[in-house]
Design a protein around this motif. Sequence first.
Motif, PDB file in Angstrom:
ATOM      1  N   UNK A   1       7.950  -2.186  -5.101  1.00 46.95           N
ATOM      2  CA  UNK A   1       9.203  -1.435  -4.974  1.00 46.95           C
ATOM      3  C   UNK A   1       9.028  -0.132  -4.193  1.00 46.95           C
ATOM      4  N   UNK A   2       7.866   0.043  -3.556  1.00 41.71           N
ATOM      5  CA  UNK A   2       7.587   1.302  -2.878  1.00 41.71           C
ATOM      6  C   UNK A   2       7.581   1.151  -1.358  1.00 41.71           C
ATOM      7  N   UNK A   3       7.945   2.224  -0.683  1.00 47.48           N
ATOM      8  CA  UNK A   3       7.865   2.300   0.771  1.00 47.48           C
ATOM      9  C   UNK A   3       6.429   2.612   1.181  1.00 47.48           C
ATOM     10  N   UNK A   4       6.028   2.115   2.353  1.00 43.60           N
ATOM     11  CA  UNK A   4       4.733   2.481   2.897  1.00 43.60           C
ATOM     12  C   UNK A   4       4.883   2.746   4.387  1.00 43.60           C
ATOM     13  N   UNK A   5       3.889   3.425   4.952  1.00 42.36           N
ATOM     14  CA  UNK A   5       3.924   3.817   6.355  1.00 42.36           C
ATOM     15  C   UNK A   5       2.613   3.443   7.048  1.00 42.36           C
ATOM     16  N   UNK A   6       2.667   2.991   8.300  1.00 47.73           N
ATOM     17  CA  UNK A   6       1.425   2.866   9.082  1.00 47.73           C
ATOM     18  C   UNK A   6       0.987   4.255   9.535  1.00 47.73           C
ATOM     19  N   UNK A   7      -0.269   4.583   9.312  1.00 44.31           N
ATOM     20  CA  UNK A   7      -0.802   5.905   9.622  1.00 44.31           C
ATOM     21  C   UNK A   7      -2.042   5.750  10.487  1.00 44.31           C
TER      22      UNK A   7
END
Length: 286
Positions: free
Chosen positions: A218-224
């Motif tokens: 249920x969480x957002x993630x980002x490419x870093x």
Amino acid sequence: MTFSRFLRIARLAAVALLCAPALPALAAPADGVHLAPHRAIYDLKLLRANGPRGIDSVRGRIVYDFSGNACDGYDLKFRQVSELNSGEGKGILTDLTSSTWEAADAKSFRFSSQNRTNDKADTVNGEADRGGKQVAIKLTKPKRTALIMPPSVVFPTEQMRRIIASARAGQNFLQMPVYDGSETGEKLYNTFTLIGQAIPPGAKPPNDATAKVPALASLTRWPVTISYFDQRSDSEIRTGEQTPVYTLGFELYENGISRALVLDYSDFAISGEMTSLEMKNEKPCK
């Protein structure tokens, strides 16, 4: 040259992946970022190699043991055993252990590491303290040394906290000098962080150990992507030209867990897959 690069990136990768899925908050840091105690295992392998004299294969494993809280600070212990085979058919086995502690207010940092390569062992011990106008570093090994660095320097946990906070705020770029006690303890890196477009919950489901943690779904993630640069020379400052020593890529969840690691040195790249994640009980703040 290539092998020394591999050792350096492997150690810094451990720093960059110290965050894990957050448990219910026991104390609210000013930036709203919560780091949870955990034990994680990452398997390393060669992703790409260029040129006939590069790297033939990489096999390794990193074990992390992270604990602490927003009151007492954060402890990170890890061990990495790696086998690297060069294009000449030679294999080198390394065993790296490290222990660090960073104050929750990012004012103090202690570090100790030992790297064994065949029969040779290199040890680094030291501490860093932030004052009003400088960061004072005292090394006891490999030799007693005192260093002064600018107050803008951040330590590893604080680096990750700032990246998480910036991602949540919708920022795409972040620059900061980072000190982590690597190499002989005298190294300072300039870093440039690129935060990509958010991956919403449910999109691109992972197939590693993170898929076994229901709360992550249920969480957002980002490419870093973090590019690490040596301190610039006068000519590089004048021309504005400098290439990174290496880049570190991963997907970062909003609660701090990092997955899909890629360590890129241009002439070769290494992938790190999380194969195990065990959450530990969090010690309440007093």
